[in-house]
Design a protein around this motif. Sequence first.
Motif, PDB file in Angstrom:
ATOM      1  N   PHE A 187     -14.362  -1.868  -5.157  1.00 37.91           N
ATOM      2  CA  PHE A 187     -14.724  -1.799  -3.740  1.00 37.91           C
ATOM      3  C   PHE A 187     -16.201  -2.094  -3.516  1.00 37.91           C
ATOM      4  CE2 PHE A 187     -10.832   0.974  -3.238  1.00 37.91           C
ATOM      5  CZ  PHE A 187     -10.154   0.060  -2.453  1.00 37.91           C
ATOM      6  N   ARG A 232     -10.184   5.247  -3.929  1.00 33.27           N
ATOM      7  CA  ARG A 232     -11.323   4.935  -3.064  1.00 33.27           C
ATOM      8  C   ARG A 232     -12.616   4.731  -3.870  1.00 33.27           C
ATOM      9  NH1 ARG A 232     -12.598   5.706   2.373  1.00 33.27           N
ATOM     10  NH2 ARG A 232     -10.458   6.230   2.853  1.00 33.27           N
ATOM     11  N   VAL A 291     -11.373  -9.494  -1.516  1.00 33.31           N
ATOM     12  CA  VAL A 291     -10.578  -8.421  -0.929  1.00 33.31           C
ATOM     13  C   VAL A 291     -10.089  -7.532  -2.063  1.00 33.31           C
ATOM     14  CG1 VAL A 291      -8.412  -7.887   0.270  1.00 33.31           C
ATOM     15  CG2 VAL A 291      -9.829  -9.802   1.053  1.00 33.31           C
ATOM     16  N   GLY A 311     -11.904  -3.934   1.877  1.00 34.10           N
ATOM     17  CA  GLY A 311     -11.074  -3.118   0.997  1.00 34.10           C
ATOM     18  C   GLY A 311     -10.012  -2.360   1.770  1.00 34.10           C
ATOM     19  N   ILE A 312      -8.859  -2.215   1.136  1.00 28.88           N
ATOM     20  CA  ILE A 312      -7.838  -1.318   1.673  1.00 28.88           C
ATOM     21  C   ILE A 312      -7.494  -0.306   0.590  1.00 28.88           C
ATOM     22  CG2 ILE A 312      -5.498  -1.067   2.595  1.00 28.88           C
ATOM     23  CD1 ILE A 312      -5.622  -3.822   3.735  1.00 28.88           C
ATOM     24  N   VAL A 313      -7.547   0.974   0.960  1.00 27.88           N
ATOM     25  CA  VAL A 313      -7.200   2.034   0.020  1.00 27.88           C
ATOM     26  C   VAL A 313      -5.717   2.343   0.193  1.00 27.88           C
ATOM     27  CG1 VAL A 313      -7.637   4.420  -0.662  1.00 27.88           C
ATOM     28  CG2 VAL A 313      -9.513   3.009   0.231  1.00 27.88           C
ATOM     29  N   GLY A 314      -4.980   2.288  -0.906  1.00 28.08           N
ATOM     30  CA  GLY A 314      -3.565   2.635  -0.800  1.00 28.08           C
ATOM     31  C   GLY A 314      -2.741   2.027  -1.914  1.00 28.08           C
ATOM     32  N   LYS A 329       3.573  -6.169   3.035  1.00 24.60           N
ATOM     33  CA  LYS A 329       3.131  -6.251   4.438  1.00 24.60           C
ATOM     34  C   LYS A 329       2.121  -7.391   4.616  1.00 24.60           C
ATOM     35  CE  LYS A 329       4.904  -2.976   7.109  1.00 24.60           C
ATOM     36  NZ  LYS A 329       6.076  -2.852   6.248  1.00 24.60           N
ATOM     37  N   LEU A 330       1.227  -7.510   3.658  1.00 25.78           N
ATOM     38  CA  LEU A 330       0.202  -8.546   3.746  1.00 25.78           C
ATOM     39  C   LEU A 330       0.859  -9.927   3.654  1.00 25.78           C
ATOM     40  CD1 LEU A 330      -2.764  -9.382   3.881  1.00 25.78           C
ATOM     41  CD2 LEU A 330      -2.940  -9.024   1.410  1.00 25.78           C
ATOM     42  N   GLU A 386       3.167  -1.023  -1.617  1.00 28.97           N
ATOM     43  CA  GLU A 386       3.511  -0.945  -0.189  1.00 28.97           C
ATOM     44  C   GLU A 386       2.732  -1.967   0.623  1.00 28.97           C
ATOM     45  OE1 GLU A 386       2.771   2.920   1.421  1.00 28.97           O
ATOM     46  OE2 GLU A 386       3.903   3.931  -0.178  1.00 28.97           O
ATOM     47  N   ILE A 387       1.474  -2.175   0.236  1.00 23.29           N
ATOM     48  CA  ILE A 387       0.581  -2.990   1.072  1.00 23.29           C
ATOM     49  C   ILE A 387       0.856  -4.495   0.901  1.00 23.29           C
ATOM     50  CG2 ILE A 387      -1.845  -3.610   1.462  1.00 23.29           C
ATOM     51  CD1 ILE A 387      -2.489  -0.670   0.593  1.00 23.29           C
TER      52      ILE A 387
END
Lengths: 325, 252
Positions: A297, A292, A286, A303-306, A314-315, A310-311
């Motif tokens: 990736f 991006r 992951v 993949g998460i772009v950001g 949450k994860l 912040e992510i």
Amino acid sequence: MANVLVFAETRGGSLRKVALEAVTAARELAAKGGGEVHALVAGAPGIAAQAERLQAHGAQAVFVCEHDAFAQWNPEAIAALVASRAGDYRVVVMSASAQGRDLAPRVAAKLRVPMVSDATRITLEGDVVTAEHPGFTGKVVQTVELRSTPAVVSLRPGAVPPVEAAAPTRVEQVQPAGDPAASRVRVTETITGNSTKLDLGEAPVIVSGGRGMKAAENFALLEALAAAFGNAAVGATRAVSDDGWRPHADQIGQTGRLVSPDLYIAVGISGAIQHLAGMRTSRTIVAINKDREAPIFRVADYGIVGDALEIVPKLTEAVREARKA
Amino acid sequence: MSLKIAVCMKRVPEMDVKFRIASSGMGIDETGLKWDMSDFDGYACEAALQMVEQAGAGEVVAISLGPDAAQETLRKALSMGVARAVHLKADPMPFDGWVIANALAAELKDGGYDLVMFGRMSLDSANGVVGAMVAELLDLPCVTSCSRLDVSEGAATARRELEGGAELLTFPLPAVVTIDEGIARPRYPSLKGIMAAKKKPLESKPAELGEARLTVTKMALPAERGAGKIIGEGPDAVPELVRLLQTEAKVL
Ligand SMILES: Cc1cc2nc3c(=O)[nH]c(=O)nc-3n(C[C@H](O)[C@H](O)[C@H](O)COP(=O)(O)OP(=O)(O)OC[C@H]3O[C@@H](n4cnc5c(N)ncnc54)[C@H](O)[C@@H]3O)c2cc1C
Ligand SMILES: Nc1ncnc2c1ncn2[C@@H]1O[C@H](COP(=O)(O)O)[C@@H](O)[C@H]1O
């Protein structure tokens, strides 16, 4: 008959998981060769108690060597001990752990035979021992034939999951070869990190951070994510260990640790070739990165772009919930 | 204090390429590859130079076994500051580390070195055996994968990283050590160094090679990973990720 000898690694008086992996791998070889699996364990007096778990994993004989000078890692004396007992075996299996990598080439040299390290697979067909071993920073898989008796091989940690298979066993006390107290190389201190912390080589999940984490303090977010998984360790890139955000020992890559967990979460890591060399064989990858176009990736299953900062929280929350359910 | 140090270094391909397998299926296709000193051997070389500089007297000798092109690697070491170099000619490069160790040990045996240094492993073989094997052949104390090394008169201390820890060691000299990355970053050769290297002694002689008993039967590229998939942007993508980890990857 092709018997197989395992050197069973201990630290601080208990067996390490890699010892059980080695016994499990040896079992398959011995079965193929119609021989037995024998394990050798060395340590301070009291280490004999460890024989039980070796038996539970299929060691048919356990040789125990107890000596005060084995309280600390003692590579010279242990190599002499293993070599003195290994001569009649078809294969000698150790682990490609820090200890096994220190030990195995000494044993091979004492026996005057070649060896291969870090095998992901060992086979015995007829009388031919072969091993698969990743070379060229993991970019090429080399299959090698060991045309010597014994064939000495160290097994990549994690390559063979330990499986129990109790066998009728004998336990035998054996003597060291030479005087273990006379070793020239002496370990004066063993520094253990947090012993409840999972090691990178053994953790099924690795959460790894790069320069995109922005500051050393932010690794607390990754520690929290690892804690939410419950079976995770935290790794780092060289950029991060160079900056002193994380210890060098946690560095993953070409010049760091080579790991292969079930799940590798790369956070704020660009995916430089030297980093990929250490983790591209992970089962699921992951990537979380704000760019991006980041090369990570290209190897990531998901993949998460950001923004990682912040992510990740949450994860962590979502993983905690998922594990509760 | 005066220190005489040997550094054994291997010439390997640069790793930042996609390798191709040779048509024999038993090696890599070498066309177009660039070559350099193996990473850890560079760290060993730098550490050796620093120790001799600190000691105030002594010399560093570089040794490389391989085809004639190994001399390029030795020239680089000379331009970094190594005093002289020895090329043990073997073409092609042996694959069996025990064969390499024996040839290096024969060269090192009567060298009068206080310290013989190796990389933790070479990047192509990724085996990490030659250093400890040489130590056994020469009956010298040996510490592998040093991430720190301090040498004083006749003795040394070192640190090795373990899984989740480290150990500190002491040992007498002469000794063999293999070097991990943490220890020192190799310097770039200066122009002056490169010019000076041209005049430094580089001796070439045949390697004493025994029979190889570790042979490659096949080389292959590892299975390709499927193309990556970006599943979304920002924190909103988290639920989908968790779902995939549970249902598709089954790791949660
Ligand atoms: C001989 C040699 C050996 C090496 N060995 C190793 C090794 O063993 N291991 C290793 O890791 N490296 C190694 N390297 C270094 C390697 O080349 C890279 O420099 C290193 O891996 C980069 O680390 P990084 O991804 O943390 O940093 P960077 O390359 O700087 O990447 C940071 C990433 O974070 C992303 N980012 C920034 N902010 C955020 C944010 N807020 N949220 C999310 N993402 C963000 C960026 O888009 C970028 O992709 C080696 C190099 C050499 C020359
Ligand atoms: N052909 C060679 N010539 C000189 N030194 C070598 C050679 N092969 C290996 N070495 C040394 O031994 C170390 C370990 O190599 P290996 O056992 O192949 O991983 C390398 O880092 C070098 O220091």
